[in-house]
Scaffold this motif. Sequence first.
Motif, PDB file in Angstrom:
ATOM      1  N   GLY A   1       0.810  -1.218   0.000  1.00  0.00           N
ATOM      2  CA  GLY A   1       0.000   0.000   0.000  1.00  0.00           C
ATOM      3  C   GLY A   1       0.842   1.267   0.000  1.00  0.00           C
ATOM      4  N   GLY A   2       2.130   1.150   0.221  1.00  0.00           N
ATOM      5  CA  GLY A   2       2.985   2.330   0.305  1.00  0.00           C
ATOM      6  C   GLY A   2       3.494   2.835  -1.027  1.00  0.00           C
ATOM      7  N   LEU A   3       3.334   2.037  -2.076  1.00  0.00           N
ATOM      8  CA  LEU A   3       3.833   2.459  -3.381  1.00  0.00           C
ATOM      9  C   LEU A   3       3.113   3.692  -3.911  1.00  0.00           C
ATOM     10  CD1 LEU A   3       4.425  -0.991  -5.112  1.00  0.00           C
ATOM     11  CD2 LEU A   3       6.096   0.499  -4.028  1.00  0.00           C
ATOM     12  N   ILE A   4       1.944   3.979  -3.387  1.00  0.00           N
ATOM     13  CA  ILE A   4       1.211   5.191  -3.783  1.00  0.00           C
ATOM     14  C   ILE A   4       2.030   6.438  -3.459  1.00  0.00           C
ATOM     15  CG2 ILE A   4      -0.075   5.424  -1.621  1.00  0.00           C
ATOM     16  CD1 ILE A   4      -1.481   6.096  -5.128  1.00  0.00           C
ATOM     17  N   ASN A   5       2.911   6.342  -2.467  1.00  0.00           N
ATOM     18  CA  ASN A   5       3.749   7.481  -2.098  1.00  0.00           C
ATOM     19  C   ASN A   5       4.784   7.816  -3.168  1.00  0.00           C
ATOM     20  OD1 ASN A   5       2.763   8.126   0.604  1.00  0.00           O
ATOM     21  ND2 ASN A   5       3.512   6.108   1.128  1.00  0.00           N
ATOM     22  N   LEU A   6       4.974   6.937  -4.120  1.00  0.00           N
ATOM     23  CA  LEU A   6       5.945   7.176  -5.190  1.00  0.00           C
ATOM     24  C   LEU A   6       5.318   7.899  -6.380  1.00  0.00           C
ATOM     25  CD1 LEU A   6       7.775   3.727  -5.182  1.00  0.00           C
ATOM     26  CD2 LEU A   6       8.243   5.761  -3.803  1.00  0.00           C
ATOM     27  N   LYS A   7       4.016   8.112  -6.319  1.00  0.00           N
ATOM     28  CA  LYS A   7       3.313   8.818  -7.394  1.00  0.00           C
ATOM     29  C   LYS A   7       3.900  10.220  -7.531  1.00  0.00           C
ATOM     30  CE  LYS A   7      -1.287  10.198  -8.835  1.00  0.00           C
ATOM     31  NZ  LYS A   7      -2.704  10.246  -8.464  1.00  0.00           N
ATOM     32  N   GLY A   8       4.213  10.607  -8.741  1.00  0.00           N
ATOM     33  CA  GLY A   8       4.774  11.930  -8.978  1.00  0.00           C
ATOM     34  C   GLY A   8       6.292  11.956  -8.975  1.00  0.00           C
ATOM     35  N   MET A   9       6.926  10.824  -8.709  1.00  0.00           N
ATOM     36  CA  MET A   9       8.389  10.752  -8.739  1.00  0.00           C
ATOM     37  C   MET A   9       8.806  10.454 -10.178  1.00  0.00           C
ATOM     38  SD  MET A   9       9.250   8.839  -5.150  1.00  0.00           S
ATOM     39  CE  MET A   9      11.015   9.133  -5.300  1.00  0.00           C
ATOM     40  N   TYR A  10       8.813  11.472 -11.000  1.00  0.00           N
ATOM     41  CA  TYR A  10       9.008  11.317 -12.443  1.00  0.00           C
ATOM     42  C   TYR A  10      10.425  10.909 -12.828  1.00  0.00           C
ATOM     43  CZ  TYR A  10       4.490  13.543 -12.399  1.00  0.00           C
ATOM     44  OH  TYR A  10       3.177  13.827 -12.144  1.00  0.00           O
ATOM     45  N   SER A  11      11.392  11.116 -11.967  1.00  0.00           N
ATOM     46  CA  SER A  11      12.776  10.713 -12.260  1.00  0.00           C
ATOM     47  C   SER A  11      13.004   9.226 -12.006  1.00  0.00           C
ATOM     48  CB  SER A  11      13.750  11.514 -11.396  1.00  0.00           C
ATOM     49  OG  SER A  11      13.682  12.878 -11.719  1.00  0.00           O
ATOM     50  N   LEU A  12      12.100   8.596 -11.260  1.00  0.00           N
ATOM     51  CA  LEU A  12      12.264   7.193 -10.898  1.00  0.00           C
ATOM     52  C   LEU A  12      12.093   6.294 -12.125  1.00  0.00           C
ATOM     53  CD1 LEU A  12      12.797   5.381  -8.446  1.00  0.00           C
ATOM     54  CD2 LEU A  12      10.326   5.174  -8.187  1.00  0.00           C
ATOM     55  N   LEU A  13      13.179   5.644 -12.520  1.00  0.00           N
ATOM     56  CA  LEU A  13      13.165   4.779 -13.701  1.00  0.00           C
ATOM     57  C   LEU A  13      13.192   3.305 -13.353  1.00  0.00           C
ATOM     58  CD1 LEU A  13      15.739   6.705 -15.929  1.00  0.00           C
ATOM     59  CD2 LEU A  13      13.235   6.811 -16.035  1.00  0.00           C
ATOM     60  N   VAL A  14      13.805   2.954 -12.209  1.00  0.00           N
ATOM     61  CA  VAL A  14      13.958   1.554 -11.805  1.00  0.00           C
ATOM     62  C   VAL A  14      13.398   1.371 -10.396  1.00  0.00           C
ATOM     63  CG1 VAL A  14      15.584  -0.319 -11.395  1.00  0.00           C
ATOM     64  CG2 VAL A  14      16.050   1.339 -13.203  1.00  0.00           C
ATOM     65  N   LEU A  15      12.421   0.492 -10.274  1.00  0.00           N
ATOM     66  CA  LEU A  15      11.834   0.169  -8.973  1.00  0.00           C
ATOM     67  C   LEU A  15      11.832  -1.338  -8.811  1.00  0.00           C
ATOM     68  CD1 LEU A  15      10.300   0.863  -6.368  1.00  0.00           C
ATOM     69  CD2 LEU A  15       8.187   0.790  -7.732  1.00  0.00           C
ATOM     70  N   SER A  16      12.494  -1.806  -7.786  1.00  0.00           N
ATOM     71  CA  SER A  16      12.486  -3.233  -7.450  1.00  0.00           C
ATOM     72  C   SER A  16      11.715  -3.385  -6.152  1.00  0.00           C
ATOM     73  CB  SER A  16      13.912  -3.749  -7.257  1.00  0.00           C
ATOM     74  OG  SER A  16      14.673  -3.565  -8.412  1.00  0.00           O
ATOM     75  N   SER A  17      10.658  -4.164  -6.207  1.00  0.00           N
ATOM     76  CA  SER A  17       9.875  -4.373  -4.989  1.00  0.00           C
ATOM     77  C   SER A  17       9.366  -5.795  -4.926  1.00  0.00           C
ATOM     78  CB  SER A  17       8.707  -3.424  -4.911  1.00  0.00           C
ATOM     79  OG  SER A  17       7.805  -3.623  -5.961  1.00  0.00           O
TER      80      SER A  17
END
Length: 66
Positions: free
Chosen positions: A50-66
């Motif tokens: 449920g915490g991935l919603i906090n990454l909304k708007g992080m336009y520089s983020l290209l790689v996310l491993s979860s």
Amino acid sequence: MTIMNVSGLSDLTSLSFRRNNAITAKGMNAFTNLVNLVKLDLERCPEIHGGLINLKGMYSLLVLSS
């Protein structure tokens, strides 16, 4: 160092909390100020649901491993 300490590191481009049980969905709000973050590794962090919603708007983020 707590997760809240990283929120002031706006020049940070890569961050890994792999296999960390201390990272929670609520604590992920600290990532919103990391505007230059390109890579974020949250692999095997079981408390982030449920915490991935906090990454909304992080336009520089290209790689996310979860």
